[in-house]
Design a protein around this motif. Structure first.
Motif, mmCIF file in Angstrom:
data_model
loop_
_atom_site.group_PDB
_atom_site.id
_atom_site.type_symbol
_atom_site.label_atom_id
_atom_site.label_comp_id
_atom_site.label_asym_id
_atom_site.label_seq_id
_atom_site.Cartn_x
_atom_site.Cartn_y
_atom_site.Cartn_z
ATOM 1 N N ARG A 125 0.533 -1.293 0.010
ATOM 2 C CA ARG A 125 -0.170 0.038 -0.029
ATOM 3 C C ARG A 125 0.708 1.380 0.040
ATOM 4 N NH1 ARG A 125 -2.856 0.766 5.631
ATOM 5 N NH2 ARG A 125 -2.051 2.784 5.663
ATOM 6 N N ASP A 126 2.070 1.276 0.445
ATOM 7 C CA ASP A 126 2.888 2.471 0.584
ATOM 8 C C ASP A 126 3.707 2.520 -0.694
ATOM 9 O OD1 ASP A 126 1.998 3.417 3.105
ATOM 10 O OD2 ASP A 126 3.332 2.362 4.088
ATOM 11 N N THR A 127 3.558 1.470 -1.718
ATOM 12 C CA THR A 127 4.494 1.770 -2.866
ATOM 13 C C THR A 127 4.381 2.955 -3.592
ATOM 14 O OG1 THR A 127 4.343 -0.716 -3.166
ATOM 15 C CG2 THR A 127 5.225 0.450 -5.035
ATOM 16 N N LEU A 128 5.497 3.662 -4.083
ATOM 17 C CA LEU A 128 5.507 4.923 -4.747
ATOM 18 C C LEU A 128 5.181 4.648 -6.024
ATOM 19 C CD1 LEU A 128 5.905 8.069 -4.596
ATOM 20 C CD2 LEU A 128 8.338 7.664 -4.998
ATOM 21 N N LEU A 316 6.171 12.764 1.948
ATOM 22 C CA LEU A 316 5.673 11.558 1.374
ATOM 23 C C LEU A 316 5.517 10.673 2.571
ATOM 24 C CD1 LEU A 316 6.929 10.999 -2.153
ATOM 25 C CD2 LEU A 316 4.586 11.645 -1.592
ATOM 26 N N GLY A 317 6.515 10.931 3.515
ATOM 27 C CA GLY A 317 6.438 9.723 4.853
ATOM 28 C C GLY A 317 7.399 8.574 4.319
ATOM 29 N N SER A 318 7.031 7.421 5.159
ATOM 30 C CA SER A 318 7.669 6.595 4.486
ATOM 31 C C SER A 318 6.993 5.794 3.455
ATOM 32 C CB SER A 318 7.652 5.412 5.878
ATOM 33 O OG SER A 318 6.278 5.097 6.260
ATOM 34 N N VAL A 319 7.874 5.206 2.417
ATOM 35 C CA VAL A 319 7.329 4.839 1.500
ATOM 36 C C VAL A 319 8.202 3.327 0.933
ATOM 37 C CG1 VAL A 319 6.374 6.828 0.481
ATOM 38 C CG2 VAL A 319 8.938 6.247 -0.040
#
Length: 452
Positions: A125-128, A316-319
């Motif tokens: 879900r956190d994939t850029l 963006l935060g942690s990605v």
């Protein structure tokens, strides 16, 4: 002879001859009765099924709204040999399954139409990725900004897929289905049992269920609230990577249990779970799959991207960052479709370069980047549909709010094929600024269970 006498004569003659039914032979009468009963039963069944289907939130994705990369459209084997479906899991407290919800679970399910084999790939879900409109953010934001259509287009563009249908559920639906199936047999570690109990009450309250806390792990039967909480844990080593493994395992257990259950139980599941589902499938399509549901089998699962890094980027935060999106897409196609040496489309190559550019210009907040591959992230493929292997020590961090999305000002690649809408070669996203209409925010609002 008077008219009345003639009429009485004709009536008597008709009585002697009888009507069309009485003039039939016995076997013909039986056949007519049988056909009549069958037609009545068929009409009743159709009304019954239609009544149940009316409970489902059906949202058609129009063909003109789909984005499918040109090279993918020209790949006949991919288009005809497989049916690809996007599965989304959202945490909706008000029953809304559309825009405004971030997706805690994003899975691409690929059905081999010939062998009836199913493979699943969790998209972290956190994939850029490009959200499909030129905005580079965590991929779970696509559903929030544009609902299932934008989320499907995001997957199609970035992964060279031809997804045209989706199914969205909230976690209350999963909990209800598991309870109606009688729970799921699972092997739970002591650490997982601790976190299940830590967050169980909130899950139970959201699903309207009673919380049954665990004191220790072991081989046990988890009820709906417990199994749903298990699938949402991201506090153990591996963070979201191992959480996606748990999600796929829970799905596998549900499918396995469903193929062994009776029609009465399936009917109860339809009554209780259908109102909590949103899908683009039509009733005939669902009935077609339902007829052969026992023929389908899960044969493998993985996570995407296979080769990745993690970092915390400004705004963006942690990605999760794909180590070259194009090579990851090649590996995904080999896993899903058995295509060795797959050459990604020009769109994917454009996005791959733009993601690298976005990372280089966004700036790191100081958290060191970690490189990993499929085996280190616990994404190992199994023919039996089980995921196993190691996990990476990655824990999600809170994301600072921002008012503008990070978009590369001068993308390194622009082949003129970028754009949105339609079904032509529209997947490119190097068009800087085209995502300005989407409210930019790095804030992760999808998971309501803090710390998971």
């Amino acid at each position: 002879m008077s008219k009345n006498v003639r009429r009485r004569g004709r009536k008597l003659a008709r009585k002697k001859r009888g009507n069309w039914f009485t003039r039939m032979r016995t076997w013909q009468k039986v056949l007519v009765c049988f056909v009549g009963v069958f037609v009545c039963l068929l009409a009743t069944a159709a009304t019954y099924v239609a009544a149940k289907w009316s409970k489902v939130d059906t949202q058609e994705i129009k063909a003109e709204d789909l984005i499918i990369n040109k090279e993918v459209q020209e790949n006949i084997d991919l288009g005809e040999g497989y049916t690809n479906v996007a599965l989304f899991g959202v945490d909706s407290r008000d029953g809304n399954l559309g825009e405004g919800n971030r997706t805690d679970c994003i899975i691409v399910a690929s059905l081999n139409n010939e062998t009836k084999e199913i493979k699943m790939a969790s998209i972290y879900r956190d994939t850029l990725l490009d959200l499909s409109e030129g905005t580079y953010q965590k991929c779970n934001a696509a559903y929030s900004y544009g609902g299932p259509t934008m989320a499907v287009n995001m997957l199609n563009m970035n992964l060279d897929l031809d997804i045209q249908d989706y199914v969205t559920v909230d976690f209350g639906a999963i909990a209800d289905a598991i309870d109606l199936l009688g729970g799921l047999e699972m092997d739970v570690t002591d650490e997982e049992a601790y976190y299940i109990s830590e967050y169980l009450q909130e899950t139970a309250d959201s699903a309207g269920k009673e919380a049954h806390f665990l004191d220790y792990g072991g081989h046990m039967v988890l009820d709906g609230a417990q199994a749903t909480t298990y699938a949402r844990i991201r506090s153990t080593a591996g963070g979201d990577f191992t959480r996606t493994e748990r999600q796929r395992l829970v799905i596998e257990k549900i499918v396995e249990k469903a193929t062994q259950t009776d029609l009465g139980t399936l009917n109860k599941i339809i009554d209780e779970v259908f109102p909590q589902i949103s899908t683009s499938f039509t009733l005939p399509e669902i009935l077609n799959y339902a007829k052969a549901y026992k023929d389908y089998k899960l044969v493998g699962n993985t996570g995407f991207p296979m080769d990745l890094t993690t970092d915390t980027l400004s705004e963006l935060g942690s990605v999760v960052i794909p180590q070259d999106l194009a090579s990851n897409v090649s590996k995904l196609h080999e896993f899903l479709f058995g295509t060795t040496g797959y050459t990604p489309s020009s769109t994917v190559n454009t996005l791959s370069a733009n993601i690298a550019y976005t990372v280089s210009t966004a700036g790191s907040s100081g958290t060191s980047s970690t490189e990993t591959n499929a085996s280190e992230a616990g994404q190992t493929y199994s023919e039996e549909g089980n995921s196993y292997g190691g996990s990476q020590d990655y824990t999600e961090q809170e994301i600072p709010e921002t008012t503008e999305p990070v978009i590369p000002e001068t993308p390194p690649v622009d082949d003129g094929s970028q754009g949105t809408g339609g079904t032509g070669d529209t997947g490119g996203a190097g068009n800087a600024g085209s995502g300005g209409e989407i409210p930019g925010s790095g804030t992760d609002t999808g998971g309501s269970v803090e710390g998971q």
